[in-house]
Scaffold this active site. Sequence first.
Site, PDB file in Angstrom:
ATOM      1  N   GLU A 132       0.798  -1.225   0.000  1.00 28.93           N
ATOM      2  CA  GLU A 132       0.000   0.000   0.000  1.00 28.93           C
ATOM      3  C   GLU A 132       0.832   1.277   0.000  1.00 28.93           C
ATOM      4  O   GLU A 132       0.769   2.074   0.931  1.00 28.93           O
ATOM      5  CB  GLU A 132      -0.972  -0.036   1.189  1.00 28.93           C
ATOM      6  CG  GLU A 132      -1.924  -1.210   1.027  1.00 28.93           C
ATOM      7  CD  GLU A 132      -3.026  -1.274   2.054  1.00 28.93           C
ATOM      8  OE1 GLU A 132      -2.756  -1.054   3.238  1.00 28.93           O
ATOM      9  OE2 GLU A 132      -4.167  -1.550   1.654  1.00 28.93           O
ATOM     10  N   GLU A 165      -4.057 -10.558   0.145  1.00 36.29           N
ATOM     11  CA  GLU A 165      -4.878 -10.500   1.358  1.00 36.29           C
ATOM     12  C   GLU A 165      -6.303 -10.841   0.971  1.00 36.29           C
ATOM     13  O   GLU A 165      -6.802 -10.373  -0.055  1.00 36.29           O
ATOM     14  CB  GLU A 165      -4.857  -9.102   1.991  1.00 36.29           C
ATOM     15  CG  GLU A 165      -3.484  -8.706   2.497  1.00 36.29           C
ATOM     16  CD  GLU A 165      -3.424  -7.279   3.044  1.00 36.29           C
ATOM     17  OE1 GLU A 165      -4.446  -6.759   3.530  1.00 36.29           O
ATOM     18  OE2 GLU A 165      -2.332  -6.696   2.967  1.00 36.29           O
TER      19      GLU A 165
END
Length: 987
Positions: A421, A500
């Site tokens: 991220e 994820e």
Amino acid sequence: MPVPRLLSDTAPAHGAVRTPRSWLHSDVPSLSLNGEWRFRLSPSADLPDDVASPSLDDAAWDSLPVPAHWVLQGDGRYGRPIYTNVQFPFPIEPPFVPDENPTGDYRRHFDLPAGWPDDARIVLRFDGVESLYRVWVNGTEAGAASGSRLAHEFDVTDLVRAGANLLSVRVHQWSAASYLEDQDQWWLPGIFRDVTLSARPADGLEDVWLRTGFADGRGTIDPEVTATDDAFPVTLRLPELGVEVVWATPAEVAPVAIGAVDPWTAESPRLYDATVASRGETVSLRVGFRTVEIRGDRFLVNGRRVVFHGMNRHETHPERGRVFDEEHARAELIRMKRFNVNAIRTSHYPPHPRLLDLADELGFWVVLECDLETHGFEKAGWRDNPSDDPRWRDAYLDRMRRTVERDKNHPAIVMWSLGNESGTGANLAAMSAWVHDRDPERPVHYEGDYTGEYTDVYSRMYSSVPETEQIGTDGSLAPLLGCTPAQGARQRTKPFLLCEYAHAMGNGPGALDQYEALADAHPRLHGGFVWEWRDHGILTRTADGTPFYAYGGDFGEVVHDGNFVMDGMVLSNDLPTPGLHEFAAVAQPVALTFSEGAEQLIVANRRHSASAADLTLQWRVEHDGRETASGVLEAPTVAAGDAERVALPAVPRSDDGETWLTVEAVLSEDAPWAPAGHVVARAQLDRTPSRAARRGSPAAAEWRDSAGTVDLGLASFDRGGLVRLAGRRASGPRLELFRAPTDNDEGAASSDPTYSDASIAGVSSAQLWREQGLDRLTHRLVSVQEAPGALRTVTRVSAANSVDSVTVETIWAAIDGELELRVEIEPTAGWPSVWPRIGVRFDLPDDGSPIDTAEWFGTGPLESYPDSTRAAYVGRFRASIDQLNVEYARPQETGHRTAVREVDLGTFAFTTLADSRGRLPGFSLSRHTPQQVAAARHPHELPTSDTTHLFVDAAQHGLGSRACGPDVWPEFALRPEARTLQVRFRA
Ligand code: GAL
């Protein structure tokens, strides 16, 4: 450099910082500097350099252990941890950080061991310091470094002297580097990994890389030896394989054909001891032979497709934080193996280097991630994001380089990840280019590269089941995040993984089986990594000394993200959640199914390459949950990817009860991670002869109005309401439509059209439930009637200021010494959202003998919900009320057992009857009402209770994973609907 400039300096290091290299087990002399250090904490970074001064008297300073985080020492004396997910806990003004910058000064004296070679370089190594630190030896600065979860070595040869030495370290909590370390976790400053001094001989091995390969049953080693000419000859030995190769000069170092070897895989982690010896140093390695490659849209190891049944693993411990403890780490990895986990993503930074030795040894596919996240920049549309700013390029490259160099020897590592991220940009592309050049074999992963400009695999987080399916499907131009249709089509030519998925916050996640089915159906999909392995709770105490696991906000943080850090498959106290059991059932490496006609068991080996020869198939038959026969099946050897059929035994059927056949695949012998008998896979088959369903008794016809104060069989009623049951006080049934919202129920609906959200974007189910007043229903008794041996009430249930209501009709009837209860639940039209549950509650005051244990025949042993049923099997179980309910970090719905047939609570028992569509109710037992549970932020805040509450639920809403992901799949979402509940009580 003046302090303000150093703190805002984007350069990763200064001074005598050495070139990064492998973390090797070496025989050169070394001295651990772990232990007690002198320590002083200042609230600001702008301090005189007295920490370095040999004349400074530090006698009045405190003593602090190294490794440790200072905020986890001294009971708050050194500040408190801060938890944020995306937010920065300081103003976003890169590369500057506030003057309020906790700064820890560390000092320790050490004696340079006598006998260390005179010509050796003295190297001081730090394996992890958060976030920026300066180092002095005997008052002279050796350098400064940042990159909290990365190792740095300083050459201090010219600074040390024989005998006593002073080592001083100044650690700043905040620095420019903090902008690159915005991972979703606690901010935990300090020297939290090992500090070591070593003597590196001139003829030693600066670095060694034994790249291995495996093909056609044979191994290869492609060595890289970094050493001076003086270090040669260098000898490689693998005694077990009879390998001894001597290279007289650097030019002679060349690939070695090893011959026949067993390959390394996560399933059979075969390692061979190796040594590499120069004139002055011998290093030992454990070598595993394997080849990693991408072929088309397949990710292969040793030529075979890998499916990740993975976990995102942070380094976190309730008392130590990110300080490594080998015993605990080993126990964690063993637990993973026991729960059919085969892969780890080291989210979001390299773990302690020793963890990778354990991964090599126990067997995991590892995606090794660099220490990088700049998520906080997303808020401003990624403006000023370091990932695309040339000023930060060196820092990015330095991080990646330190990551790869330290751990490159591990066979377990099959992919490098640039970080997490951090938006996208040239600096990420530069990291990737560097890796491709340095290690062309292992693919590069980074989820944020949506269009695949610089990475080798396509990766996403939390893509929904429909979208993930689209990714696996050829020829689709369905929109993918951040991609034009053409870019999406190109991404579909690569192997895909979910870095994820299945956000495991609180009770959940649901739909694990749906994701699993996708990886089975579409070979491009290579499985994924659950978010995440464990809760990050920090063990702390209330003012009155009650221990509890803290989350964001518990330490008075100015900005924080609450319990979003409690999203693990394992609770802070190491207890596996039902979600982890569900994962184990879904990820089982052999699939057991039954042939039509139930004559045969089909054993499908879903492993990467290991056969199923290590498993024994044992079976048992149960009548109403009581074993009547058992045995072992003649198990065939099933090769990976194959399926075989095995004849099943004749199953003796029960005349009036249920007959279930259970087959379990168990370890035949002890494995390094579980004893013989450990259940790896399980399947059940219902062999109950079909017979007419048990029907409730017809309702009496002769109803007449009544005051409702009557005795009926084992119960007494007052004004239509239950007051005693089997000799104890009792009340109910009371309609209950509310459950204490799970973290997923509290998750706001997203705008992703494939997330199957049942409500309006931005709004959570829990908010809708509260708005409708499901947690504050009021009741109006409409009528009470009596007939011989029977009692009937009608109640209208609704909430303040609501026009929606539910009519509840209860009919009690004494039959054959038992008491039958039938509840008809009929909602009016117009209820606007899904419901958490449709059930009734009974209150059972303790009166000196609390109901605290249940024995039941139904599904168990753990809780299950409509979209999480794979770990639940039919049997007879017994559990205390504490075992029935899971102590999630934030109290929420827990404890529901679906499809229950019979429950024995000690003083009374009840059986259930299926409704007209064959559906059985579930039950739960709790010391608290959902309203009480919903009001508590932590388990210790629940009020003391003098009542046990029994819930019989016709239905429960699914779990989903909307805390960060898709909502409950529509099939498992509970819509307001009419339901019938029927139970029969007996004393
Ligand atoms: C992801 C992130 C993780 C964690 C998770 C939510 O976006 O990569 O670090 O924050 O969401 O728990």
